[in-house]
Scaffold this motif. Sequence first.
Motif, mmCIF file in Angstrom:
data_model
loop_
_atom_site.group_PDB
_atom_site.id
_atom_site.type_symbol
_atom_site.label_atom_id
_atom_site.label_comp_id
_atom_site.label_asym_id
_atom_site.label_seq_id
_atom_site.Cartn_x
_atom_site.Cartn_y
_atom_site.Cartn_z
ATOM 1 N N GLU A 460 47.977 61.333 38.845
ATOM 2 C CA GLU A 460 47.096 60.813 37.793
ATOM 3 C C GLU A 460 47.010 59.288 37.872
ATOM 4 N N ILE A 461 48.150 58.626 38.096
ATOM 5 C CA ILE A 461 48.156 57.167 38.214
ATOM 6 C C ILE A 461 47.282 56.740 39.398
ATOM 7 N N MET A 462 47.375 57.459 40.495
ATOM 8 C CA MET A 462 46.584 57.102 41.678
ATOM 9 C C MET A 462 45.091 57.342 41.446
ATOM 10 N N ARG A 463 44.764 58.362 40.660
ATOM 11 C CA ARG A 463 43.352 58.589 40.337
ATOM 12 C C ARG A 463 42.815 57.459 39.453
ATOM 13 N N ILE A 464 43.644 57.013 38.526
ATOM 14 C CA ILE A 464 43.237 55.878 37.682
ATOM 15 C C ILE A 464 43.024 54.641 38.545
ATOM 16 N N LEU A 465 43.949 54.398 39.462
ATOM 17 C CA LEU A 465 43.822 53.262 40.360
ATOM 18 C C LEU A 465 42.520 53.359 41.159
ATOM 19 N N ARG A 466 42.214 54.540 41.624
ATOM 20 C CA ARG A 466 41.003 54.716 42.424
ATOM 21 C C ARG A 466 39.746 54.437 41.595
ATOM 22 N N ARG A 467 39.774 54.806 40.317
ATOM 23 C CA ARG A 467 38.626 54.542 39.461
ATOM 24 C C ARG A 467 38.384 53.044 39.305
ATOM 25 N N PHE A 468 39.438 52.296 39.163
ATOM 26 C CA PHE A 468 39.291 50.844 39.027
ATOM 27 C C PHE A 468 38.865 50.217 40.357
ATOM 28 N N GLU A 469 39.326 50.775 41.454
ATOM 29 C CA GLU A 469 38.950 50.241 42.767
ATOM 30 C C GLU A 469 37.471 50.474 43.093
ATOM 31 N N THR A 470 36.876 51.473 42.473
ATOM 32 C CA THR A 470 35.473 51.812 42.754
ATOM 33 C C THR A 470 34.545 51.473 41.594
ATOM 34 N N ALA A 471 35.058 50.780 40.595
ATOM 35 C CA ALA A 471 34.228 50.403 39.448
ATOM 36 C C ALA A 471 33.229 49.318 39.854
ATOM 37 N N GLY A 546 41.029 43.736 42.669
ATOM 38 C CA GLY A 546 40.120 42.598 42.658
ATOM 39 C C GLY A 546 38.695 42.945 42.254
ATOM 40 N N PHE A 547 37.972 41.911 41.781
ATOM 41 C CA PHE A 547 36.550 42.043 41.484
ATOM 42 C C PHE A 547 35.866 40.739 41.879
ATOM 43 N N HIS A 548 34.553 40.766 41.970
ATOM 44 C CA HIS A 548 33.813 39.582 42.398
ATOM 45 C C HIS A 548 32.423 39.591 41.771
ATOM 46 N N ASP A 549 31.671 38.490 42.004
ATOM 47 C CA ASP A 549 30.294 38.351 41.534
ATOM 48 C C ASP A 549 30.176 38.507 40.017
ATOM 49 N N ALA A 550 31.136 37.955 39.293
ATOM 50 C CA ALA A 550 31.056 37.921 37.828
ATOM 51 C C ALA A 550 31.129 36.458 37.402
ATOM 52 N N VAL A 551 29.984 35.771 37.459
ATOM 53 C CA VAL A 551 29.948 34.332 37.226
ATOM 54 C C VAL A 551 29.786 34.020 35.749
ATOM 55 N N SER A 552 28.795 34.608 35.115
ATOM 56 C CA SER A 552 28.551 34.307 33.699
ATOM 57 C C SER A 552 29.545 35.062 32.821
ATOM 58 N N TRP A 553 29.727 34.531 31.614
ATOM 59 C CA TRP A 553 30.672 35.163 30.696
ATOM 60 C C TRP A 553 30.144 36.495 30.205
ATOM 61 N N ARG A 556 31.204 38.944 32.845
ATOM 62 C CA ARG A 556 32.641 39.216 32.761
ATOM 63 C C ARG A 556 32.953 40.093 31.553
ATOM 64 N N LEU A 557 32.226 39.861 30.470
ATOM 65 C CA LEU A 557 32.433 40.699 29.290
ATOM 66 C C LEU A 557 32.011 42.136 29.565
ATOM 67 N N ALA A 558 30.898 42.326 30.288
ATOM 68 C CA ALA A 558 30.454 43.683 30.616
ATOM 69 C C ALA A 558 31.500 44.406 31.459
ATOM 70 N N LEU A 559 32.090 43.702 32.430
ATOM 71 C CA LEU A 559 33.163 44.311 33.231
ATOM 72 C C LEU A 559 34.367 44.646 32.360
ATOM 73 N N LEU A 560 34.726 43.730 31.487
ATOM 74 C CA LEU A 560 35.892 43.940 30.630
ATOM 75 C C LEU A 560 35.704 45.157 29.737
ATOM 76 N N GLU A 561 34.520 45.294 29.183
ATOM 77 C CA GLU A 561 34.263 46.458 28.330
ATOM 78 C C GLU A 561 34.265 47.749 29.137
ATOM 79 N N ASN A 562 33.784 47.707 30.381
ATOM 80 C CA ASN A 562 33.808 48.889 31.235
ATOM 81 C C ASN A 562 35.250 49.295 31.551
ATOM 82 N N TRP A 563 36.090 48.311 31.867
ATOM 83 C CA TRP A 563 37.501 48.605 32.146
ATOM 84 C C TRP A 563 38.198 49.190 30.916
ATOM 85 N N ARG A 564 37.901 48.619 29.775
ATOM 86 C CA ARG A 564 38.542 49.111 28.548
ATOM 87 C C ARG A 564 38.076 50.514 28.208
ATOM 88 N N GLN A 565 36.825 50.807 28.507
ATOM 89 C CA GLN A 565 36.328 52.156 28.277
ATOM 90 C C GLN A 565 37.080 53.160 29.155
#
Length: 801
Positions: A460-471, A546-553, A556-565
């Motif tokens: 389960e932990i590895m599946r969670i990791l994979r979800r974040f790696e492909t977000a 890691g993540f990239h191409d998140a210049v504006s706030w 970054r907020l959209a990514l943060l909300e996606n991760w929290r979801q």
Amino acid sequence: MRTSFWDSVHPRRIARYIDKALEIEDFLQYKLKGTYGNQSYAYSDFCGTQCETSDAVNIFLTMFRDQQKKKTAHVKLTYPSMDVFGHRIYLANNIFQVQINNRSSIIEESKLVAINFHAIYNNETMYEIMKQWEKKLFDYSLSTENDPLIRVYVTSEGLVSEEVRRTGILAMPLMGITFFIILAFTMITTLKKDPVRSKPFESFLGVICPLLSLCASFGHLFWMGFEYLPIVTVVPFLILSIGVDDVFIFIHAWHRTPHKHSVRDRMAETLADAGPSISITSLTNLLSFGIGIFTPTPAIYTFCVFISTAVIYDYIYQIFFFSAVLVLGGDREERRMNAYFWWKYEPLKEEPKNKKKKDGAIGEAINKLLAKILDVWVDFIMAAWSKFLIGALMLTYWFFMARGVMQIAVGLSSEKLFLDDSPLLPLVRLQTNVIFKEGGQVAVFVNNPGNMSEPDAVPEIMRILRRFETANNSVGAASTHMWLLPYLPYVGEQEHGSIEFKYRYLPEFFKLMEYRRWSHFVNLGNHQDCLSEKPSCLQKFVFSTGFHDAVSWSDRLALLENWRQMASEYQHLNLTIYEDFSMYSDQLLTIVPVTESTVICALVCMIMILTLFTPSPVTIVTSSAAVLSINLGVFGCLVYMNIDLDPISMTTLLMAIGFSVDFVAHITWHYYKGEFQSKRARIRHALAGIAWPMFQAGTSTMLAISVLALVHAYMVQVFVKVVVLVIFLGMFHGLVVLPVVFAALPFTKTSGPQKKKVAPLQMHEAGPIPQKDEPPKELEDVEEKTKEEPVEKTTRNAERA
């Protein structure tokens, strides 16, 4: 603590640059020392388990130098990660502006290198040691400004706080200049030619009132343990402006009372005239600022607590202290003692009735001119064509302001926190333009890992990791830091092929040199529990990707909300998402709802207070609409002034909402309280009674705030722009728009049984005032033909109506 330095690398002299970079890395790691308690401390003395965070930079630079010098490559320097003897090292968090070979992905050039220094402090002594070392690091970075090879830049939470605090400290000395400007303006505009009726020392003590309220409120809050934040720096300027506004109203109301009445009666009439107006504005200011106390943003909460407390104390000082000052001044006036030389008696001078004073001719001419201006002003307000003119003007105004509101952007930038000459600005721009674009790390904390020995736990932990790696915007598996990835093969070695999770190997795994860097990714319990294969052995752990191409706030907020979801779907593991700048991104979530709720609450408060003091549908509806119109203009103009909706501008807007009520409340109260049947007389009475104090208050506030324009910082400049704007819009709505609206609408004042009373509006020192529908054009009082306040003359015109 997080600090960084940046290197500019030129390919022609690359060896020299790399040697210099390695020299700097070694110096910062082991040789740079801060002093505390007669002892010197290097970073290696307090970094604890975080000492190896810069190893990736050291390894990369060393191998890159060897590759350039010896032209041999024992390790392929690939990007974004490289393999060093079986260990994958992720470089994208430290190496930026990289040029790679398109075929082999080998790094050929890098222009920016970041070294991160992390440390965990668990007591006050360690915190002070870190601060001293941080200060030494900052001083060292400044010394490299003229270095021909490498320029070092530094930032950290502590340095950012100090730089923001410097903005407030720079503004504080201007408080003295503001005080003297307001003092001079107040004393000059309240002087009279009559040396008995003039109020120089009363106006001086009136300006002292806000200072006393500041001392009381700040002392009260400091005693309660509140911290002084840089944003609180503007509170003294605001309270000084608010307090002086009340002084103008008080003094003007006092001068309107018949000076042949007793001091007791004059003070009662002054409080009856000015008290409700001051109470309305104080209540609305208090409620407008008080709403901000419930915001989740600490800076806004602190600002609103300080300003609200200061408003309460200022009201108390105005009602009790300044009214006592006016009583003492009235006693002096009654005894006809000189206002400038208290010991000097001024005898009453009698002039022949048929002879005009030559020395008063100029003053009389000015008073007549201003009375004529007031009549023309009222004629304009009462004219039918003025309704169409103001209506067309307001429709145009609403159109452009609504358009601006629709285009307003919610934004945030670290640059806005600093002065224009801040040494942190170059690094902030590098972060925005380079670092945020090329990479970052999101950390996922597993706070309740449960029993990892269960068959489904690790998968389960590895599946969670994979979800974040492909977000969205994720770099992928190459950027992942997960301690389970090396630990499970280690367990397989110990178990002769079985890779089922075991707790008992955790302590010895993290002690090994090659795996020690993973120790700060986990929080182990009692080692005996590990040996006994108890789940309490592993209390918490963290992994990152890691993540990239998140210049504006907003990105970054959209990514943060996606991760929290995603994290919310695993409640049993109690996942927490952390990103280095998430504290700033989170503020974007509160800006819009807090602003909307503040405007709505301010409007509701305005309606309640107006209902209490002016229970008329016409005054309640029109005044509430005027407040909305002013706020629409303030918000709409943000776009045209290139100001985003951020925590700084939101704090200023909270203040503007409170200020917008003042001008509307003053004119509304004076319009409502007039005892006139004629609408023209009622409007003229309201303008004569409050126009001059409103002009004095608005002008004094703009003079006080304009001093802050000398501070070249976004935070202060926004404050100045918004204050000047809200004063202009407030005066325009209060002195032009609302009177025209009042003239266009029917008005019926509901009141109880009429009581016969003696008041300034019914009596004059020359005798009873005849009641008429229209005010006369000339003044008959000979004594009042000396130099007086212009509006006082026109007030008596209205009083004789």
